[in-house]
Design a protein around this motif. Structure first.
Motif, PDB file in Angstrom:
ATOM      1  N   ASP A   5     -24.346 -34.804 -19.140  1.00 54.65           N
ATOM      2  CA  ASP A   5     -25.277 -35.795 -18.199  1.00 54.65           C
ATOM      3  C   ASP A   5     -24.832 -35.805 -16.740  1.00 54.65           C
ATOM      4  OD1 ASP A   5     -26.850 -36.099 -20.457  1.00 54.65           O
ATOM      5  OD2 ASP A   5     -25.793 -38.051 -21.057  1.00 54.65           O
ATOM      6  N   THR A 105     -30.619 -41.786 -16.442  1.00 54.78           N
ATOM      7  CA  THR A 105     -30.721 -40.904 -17.373  1.00 54.78           C
ATOM      8  C   THR A 105     -31.127 -41.596 -18.828  1.00 54.78           C
ATOM      9  OG1 THR A 105     -28.417 -41.531 -17.845  1.00 54.78           O
ATOM     10  CG2 THR A 105     -28.720 -39.510 -16.628  1.00 54.78           C
ATOM     11  N   MET A 128     -29.374 -32.615 -23.157  1.00 49.13           N
ATOM     12  CA  MET A 128     -28.586 -33.926 -23.191  1.00 49.13           C
ATOM     13  C   MET A 128     -27.270 -33.718 -23.823  1.00 49.13           C
ATOM     14  SD  MET A 128     -31.301 -37.156 -23.860  1.00 49.13           S
ATOM     15  CE  MET A 128     -32.750 -37.119 -22.790  1.00 49.13           C
TER      16      MET A 128
END
Length: 230
Positions: A5, A105, A128
């Motif tokens: 991320d 995110t 992810m």
């Protein structure tokens, strides 16, 4: 060690946007050309369009698909993506469509609970970080109202596995059927599923190339009270 991320937030998402911008421009929403996944999704949802007012796309890039989906369903939209360049480009494109993109995110969505009638994971779950995946899925569930729809486009290889990411060392693509997280909870119901691939708008015999579009319904009451049996 940096999470996937963080790597995407700190530049790789912008690089992804730069590599794919040309292809996206060829499918410009101004030409009213719908991508295969948006054709499927908007078609499936036509019977429910009067109940769909607010749409969220997670992994929206510059929002071309979100813009098309809002137009097809006559709805307002919001999008979240880690690429600041894609978000800036998309917000400049959103003319005549009530939609706005934000940089962020999926594990920390900046929206109230139950705000959306449709939440769409637009081909992003496979990238992810596994340490924040469950939080991202939980956040999607949180912002989706009961009786709303959840859609997922992602790899669907049949057997879960990971592969090295072509463009950046230390990143993996995680391929699996992400809809099972929701359906196996009993809180979501499978409405529709279509299989295709990057190479063709039809089922792919090569397992690693398989992609699916899945539409799920979030049950209003997953535990209805039954009469006591004597």
């Amino acid at each position: 060690m940096s999470s996937q991320d963080d790597i995407f937030k700190n530049g790789e998402a912008d690089q992804w946007f730069a590599r794919n911008r040309g292809a996206m421009d060829r499918l410009s929403d101004s030409d009213h050309v719908l991508s295969h996944d948006i054709q499927l999704l908007s078609g499936w949802l036509q019977p429910a369009r009067n109940d769909i007012h607010n749409i969220l796309e997670i992994g929206c890039c510059n929002g071309q698909k979100l813009q098309a989906l809002c137009r097809e369903l006559d709805a307002s939209g919001a999008g979240v993506d880690p690429s600041s360049q894609a978000v800036e480009d998309g917000n400049m494109r959103m003319q005549g469509v009530p939609a706005h993109l934000r940089c962020g995110t999926a594990d920390a969505l900046p929206f109230d609970s139950g705000r959306f009638d449709l939440v769409y994971f637009g081909f992003c779950l496979y990238l992810m970080d596994r340490r924040t995946l469950l939080q991202a899925l939980s956040e999607a569930d949180r912002v989706l109202r009961s009786g709303g729809f959840l859609a997922i486009t992602d790899f669907d290889p049949g057997v879960m596995h990971k592969r090295t990411y072509t463009h950046r060392e230390g990143i993996f693509s995680y391929k699996q059927d992400y809809s099972k997280f929701f359906t196996e909870s009993g809180l979501y119901y499978l409405v529709s599923k279509a299989a295709f691939s990057h190479r063709q708008a039809f089922f792919d015999p090569v397992a690693d190339e398989r992609v699916s579009m899945v539409l799920l319904y979030k049950e209003i009451d997953a535990y209805p009270l039954r009469a006591t049996a004597f």
